[in-house]
Structures are given as C-alpha cells and as structure tokens.
Write a protein that holds these residues in place. Sequence first.
Motif, PDB file in Angstrom:
ATOM      1  N   GLU A 185     -43.188  32.990 -37.471  1.00 41.91           N
ATOM      2  CA  GLU A 185     -43.016  31.683 -38.099  1.00 41.91           C
ATOM      3  C   GLU A 185     -41.555  31.211 -38.064  1.00 41.91           C
ATOM      4  OE1 GLU A 185     -45.656  30.065 -38.960  1.00 41.91           O
ATOM      5  OE2 GLU A 185     -46.951  31.796 -38.500  1.00 41.91           O
ATOM      6  N   GLU A 186     -40.658  32.086 -37.629  1.00 39.88           N
ATOM      7  CA  GLU A 186     -39.246  31.745 -37.607  1.00 39.88           C
ATOM      8  C   GLU A 186     -38.834  31.256 -36.217  1.00 39.88           C
ATOM      9  OE1 GLU A 186     -37.492  31.820 -40.305  1.00 39.88           O
ATOM     10  OE2 GLU A 186     -39.013  32.799 -41.546  1.00 39.88           O
ATOM     11  N   PRO A 187     -37.811  30.409 -36.139  1.00 45.33           N
ATOM     12  CA  PRO A 187     -37.338  29.914 -34.840  1.00 45.33           C
ATOM     13  C   PRO A 187     -36.465  30.955 -34.129  1.00 45.33           C
ATOM     14  CG  PRO A 187     -35.994  28.977 -36.566  1.00 45.33           C
ATOM     15  CD  PRO A 187     -37.058  29.771 -37.269  1.00 45.33           C
ATOM     16  N   ILE A 188     -36.989  32.183 -34.020  1.00 44.05           N
ATOM     17  CA  ILE A 188     -36.248  33.282 -33.382  1.00 44.05           C
ATOM     18  C   ILE A 188     -37.136  33.888 -32.299  1.00 44.05           C
ATOM     19  CG2 ILE A 188     -35.071  35.475 -33.730  1.00 44.05           C
ATOM     20  CD1 ILE A 188     -34.812  34.766 -36.691  1.00 44.05           C
ATOM     21  N   GLU A 189     -36.591  34.085 -31.135  1.00 38.51           N
ATOM     22  CA  GLU A 189     -37.340  34.730 -30.042  1.00 38.51           C
ATOM     23  C   GLU A 189     -36.560  35.964 -29.592  1.00 38.51           C
ATOM     24  OE1 GLU A 189     -40.094  33.140 -26.497  1.00 38.51           O
ATOM     25  OE2 GLU A 189     -37.984  32.568 -26.317  1.00 38.51           O
ATOM     26  N   PHE A 190     -37.109  37.123 -29.885  1.00 35.26           N
ATOM     27  CA  PHE A 190     -36.406  38.361 -29.567  1.00 35.26           C
ATOM     28  C   PHE A 190     -36.512  38.710 -28.082  1.00 35.26           C
ATOM     29  CE2 PHE A 190     -37.161  38.536 -34.086  1.00 35.26           C
ATOM     30  CZ  PHE A 190     -35.986  39.066 -34.591  1.00 35.26           C
ATOM     31  N   ILE A 191     -37.623  38.395 -27.457  1.00 39.01           N
ATOM     32  CA  ILE A 191     -37.798  38.610 -26.027  1.00 39.01           C
ATOM     33  C   ILE A 191     -38.869  37.654 -25.532  1.00 39.01           C
ATOM     34  CG2 ILE A 191     -39.512  40.460 -26.323  1.00 39.01           C
ATOM     35  CD1 ILE A 191     -38.280  41.780 -23.812  1.00 39.01           C
ATOM     36  N   THR A 192     -38.647  37.072 -24.360  1.00 34.45           N
ATOM     37  CA  THR A 192     -39.631  36.134 -23.812  1.00 34.45           C
ATOM     38  C   THR A 192     -40.698  36.909 -23.050  1.00 34.45           C
ATOM     39  OG1 THR A 192     -38.492  35.847 -21.699  1.00 34.45           O
ATOM     40  CG2 THR A 192     -37.802  34.425 -23.548  1.00 34.45           C
ATOM     41  N   PRO A 193     -41.891  36.349 -22.946  1.00 36.44           N
ATOM     42  CA  PRO A 193     -42.929  37.011 -22.161  1.00 36.44           C
ATOM     43  C   PRO A 193     -42.483  37.302 -20.729  1.00 36.44           C
ATOM     44  CG  PRO A 193     -43.893  35.267 -23.476  1.00 36.44           C
ATOM     45  CD  PRO A 193     -42.404  35.139 -23.622  1.00 36.44           C
ATOM     46  N   THR A 194     -41.715  36.391 -20.140  1.00 41.14           N
ATOM     47  CA  THR A 194     -41.239  36.599 -18.764  1.00 41.14           C
ATOM     48  C   THR A 194     -40.299  37.799 -18.679  1.00 41.14           C
ATOM     49  OG1 THR A 194     -41.431  34.229 -18.290  1.00 41.14           O
ATOM     50  CG2 THR A 194     -40.019  35.544 -16.829  1.00 41.14           C
ATOM     51  N   ASP A 195     -39.357  37.867 -19.623  1.00 36.53           N
ATOM     52  CA  ASP A 195     -38.439  39.013 -19.628  1.00 36.53           C
ATOM     53  C   ASP A 195     -39.192  40.318 -19.852  1.00 36.53           C
ATOM     54  OD1 ASP A 195     -36.262  37.419 -19.191  1.00 36.53           O
ATOM     55  OD2 ASP A 195     -35.694  37.272 -21.310  1.00 36.53           O
ATOM     56  N   LEU A 196     -40.190  40.294 -20.728  1.00 32.98           N
ATOM     57  CA  LEU A 196     -40.977  41.492 -21.001  1.00 32.98           C
ATOM     58  C   LEU A 196     -41.693  41.961 -19.743  1.00 32.98           C
ATOM     59  CD1 LEU A 196     -42.112  43.569 -22.994  1.00 32.98           C
ATOM     60  CD2 LEU A 196     -43.922  41.933 -23.542  1.00 32.98           C
ATOM     61  N   ARG A 197     -42.316  41.008 -19.021  1.00 26.26           N
ATOM     62  CA  ARG A 197     -43.025  41.365 -17.793  1.00 26.26           C
ATOM     63  C   ARG A 197     -42.066  41.961 -16.762  1.00 26.26           C
ATOM     64  NH1 ARG A 197     -45.987  36.586 -18.851  1.00 26.26           N
ATOM     65  NH2 ARG A 197     -44.581  35.395 -17.503  1.00 26.26           N
ATOM     66  N   HIS A 198     -40.889  41.340 -16.620  1.00 22.98           N
ATOM     67  CA  HIS A 198     -39.929  41.815 -15.628  1.00 22.98           C
ATOM     68  C   HIS A 198     -39.448  43.225 -15.949  1.00 22.98           C
ATOM     69  CE1 HIS A 198     -38.774  37.461 -14.258  1.00 22.98           C
ATOM     70  NE2 HIS A 198     -39.930  37.889 -13.753  1.00 22.98           N
ATOM     71  N   ARG A 199     -39.166  43.473 -17.216  1.00 21.72           N
ATOM     72  CA  ARG A 199     -38.667  44.797 -17.578  1.00 21.72           C
ATOM     73  C   ARG A 199     -39.751  45.861 -17.459  1.00 21.72           C
ATOM     74  NH1 ARG A 199     -34.926  44.409 -22.922  1.00 21.72           N
ATOM     75  NH2 ARG A 199     -34.839  46.668 -22.475  1.00 21.72           N
ATOM     76  N   LEU A 200     -40.990  45.512 -17.801  1.00 22.53           N
ATOM     77  CA  LEU A 200     -42.088  46.461 -17.635  1.00 22.53           C
ATOM     78  C   LEU A 200     -42.357  46.746 -16.162  1.00 22.53           C
ATOM     79  CD1 LEU A 200     -44.615  45.215 -20.341  1.00 22.53           C
ATOM     80  CD2 LEU A 200     -43.291  47.355 -20.355  1.00 22.53           C
ATOM     81  N   ALA A 201     -42.223  45.715 -15.313  1.00 25.60           N
ATOM     82  CA  ALA A 201     -42.400  45.917 -13.869  1.00 25.60           C
ATOM     83  C   ALA A 201     -41.328  46.835 -13.326  1.00 25.60           C
ATOM     84  CB  ALA A 201     -42.374  44.566 -13.163  1.00 25.60           C
ATOM     85  N   ALA A 202     -40.085  46.687 -13.812  1.00 28.22           N
ATOM     86  CA  ALA A 202     -39.003  47.560 -13.364  1.00 28.22           C
ATOM     87  C   ALA A 202     -39.250  49.010 -13.764  1.00 28.22           C
ATOM     88  CB  ALA A 202     -37.672  47.057 -13.919  1.00 28.22           C
ATOM     89  N   ILE A 203     -39.775  49.192 -14.974  1.00 30.62           N
ATOM     90  CA  ILE A 203     -40.107  50.543 -15.432  1.00 30.62           C
ATOM     91  C   ILE A 203     -41.201  51.158 -14.565  1.00 30.62           C
ATOM     92  CG2 ILE A 203     -41.179  51.842 -17.337  1.00 30.62           C
ATOM     93  CD1 ILE A 203     -39.694  49.981 -19.266  1.00 30.62           C
ATOM     94  N   ALA A 204     -42.201  50.349 -14.239  1.00 34.39           N
ATOM     95  CA  ALA A 204     -43.298  50.855 -13.389  1.00 34.39           C
ATOM     96  C   ALA A 204     -42.779  51.295 -12.035  1.00 34.39           C
ATOM     97  CB  ALA A 204     -44.362  49.761 -13.224  1.00 34.39           C
ATOM     98  N   VAL A 205     -41.823  50.559 -11.480  1.00 32.44           N
ATOM     99  CA  VAL A 205     -41.240  50.923 -10.195  1.00 32.44           C
ATOM    100  C   VAL A 205     -40.512  52.264 -10.309  1.00 32.44           C
ATOM    101  CG1 VAL A 205     -39.475  50.321  -8.494  1.00 32.44           C
ATOM    102  CG2 VAL A 205     -41.047  48.567  -9.345  1.00 32.44           C
ATOM    103  N   ARG A 206     -39.747  52.467 -11.398  1.00 32.92           N
ATOM    104  CA  ARG A 206     -39.036  53.735 -11.592  1.00 32.92           C
ATOM    105  C   ARG A 206     -40.016  54.905 -11.680  1.00 32.92           C
ATOM    106  NH1 ARG A 206     -34.864  53.670 -16.342  1.00 32.92           N
ATOM    107  NH2 ARG A 206     -34.332  55.651 -15.347  1.00 32.92           N
ATOM    108  N   LEU A 207     -41.123  54.699 -12.375  1.00 35.27           N
ATOM    109  CA  LEU A 207     -42.092  55.774 -12.532  1.00 35.27           C
ATOM    110  C   LEU A 207     -42.818  56.058 -11.221  1.00 35.27           C
ATOM    111  CD1 LEU A 207     -43.588  54.926 -16.037  1.00 35.27           C
ATOM    112  CD2 LEU A 207     -41.966  56.732 -15.468  1.00 35.27           C
TER     113      LEU A 207
END
Length: 207
Positions: A185-207
Amino acid sequence: MLDRIDEAIVAVSSAPGHGAVGIVRLSGPNAIAIVEGMSKLTGEMPLGCGPGSTRISGEVRPAADMGLPAVFYVFRSPHSYTRQDLVEIHSLGSPPVLEMIRRRAVALGAVAAQPGEFTARAFLSGAMDLAAAEAVAGVIRAQTDTQLRASRRMMDGRLSHVISDVRDELAELLALVEADIDFAEEPIEFITPTDLRHRLAAIAVRL
C-alpha cells in the motif's frame, strides 16, 4: 557405517599391485592402541605420546614371528582426514604383506572399512561438506583428464562457494519480494518484476 562410528576401521589404502611402499590406514578412537599392539618402535616414545602429527620408524608385526620395516604416521584428532585418531602404516608394497597387516589389525579389534568409509567419517565429523565428499569419489572414479579436473575443483570447494553465494542471493531476493508484499500500500518498490526475472535468470545460468 553410522552404527560403528566409534570403532576403528582399517583398510589397505595404497593402489592395487606391487610397489616399493604400501599403506594400511586405521581411523577411530582406538586406532593408535591397535597399531601399538602390532608394532615395535625404534625410539622409546609410544605412538600415542607424540604431537598432533608424528612420524615414527620401527617394525610392524603382522605375525608373532614376523617383523617388517615400517614407518608409522600418526595424526591425532581433530588434526586428521577423518578428525579421528588416524594411523598410516607404510611398509613393503606387497599385496600379501599388506593383507596380513590388515588382518592383524582386525584381530586386534579393528573392523574392515567399507568403500568410502574414511571419507564418510570426514563428512560426518564436519571435516568436509557433501560436495567435497562427492568430489573425492569423483577423483577416484575419474577416467578422463576433464573428469579429474572437474572433481578436483569440487574438492577445492568451488562448487560449495557457488552454492553459498547463490543461496545468499536468493535469500536477498526473497526478502525484497516479501518487503514489496508487506508494503504493497506504500509508494515504495523494493524490486521490479523485470529486475527480479533478470536476476533469477542470471542465477539459473550460474547453476
């Protein structure tokens, strides 16, 4: 293996075949006492009275009427491969001789080690993690240079470091997602869906 962790185990630890030197290894709380019962040392100091790592020359006696030249390497707990008291008997590299030494140790109270049991004890005592324990088996089974190099890197802990880094990064991403939910409900965004997808994709590549 788990039900006899407090017993001494013994095995021929050198490569199969004949050689100048062969090795019989014991590990366990009473390993030193068992070896003392089948040895005659050059000096006056008993095997169990040395510091954490000791090299002592003498004779190993696989039979009452037989003495063979030997060098005893004693590694006191927790400064050993298994973190238990561990003794290596280095003597003549003849398979029948090494088998006689192993059988003598069994007669004095040791039990025959199962395949991989020394490494299993190292893992159970916290001397290495599961990845490193599997790497030991990989080195033993390696049939090509590539397999050997990959297993050796695992023994150095590289896989464990990658896993630890990935676990920390996933924990951070989870915290950011949970924070977004908690403060929806607050005007705060800790991480965007796009950034989350990109970082998870990078982790998958490392694994």
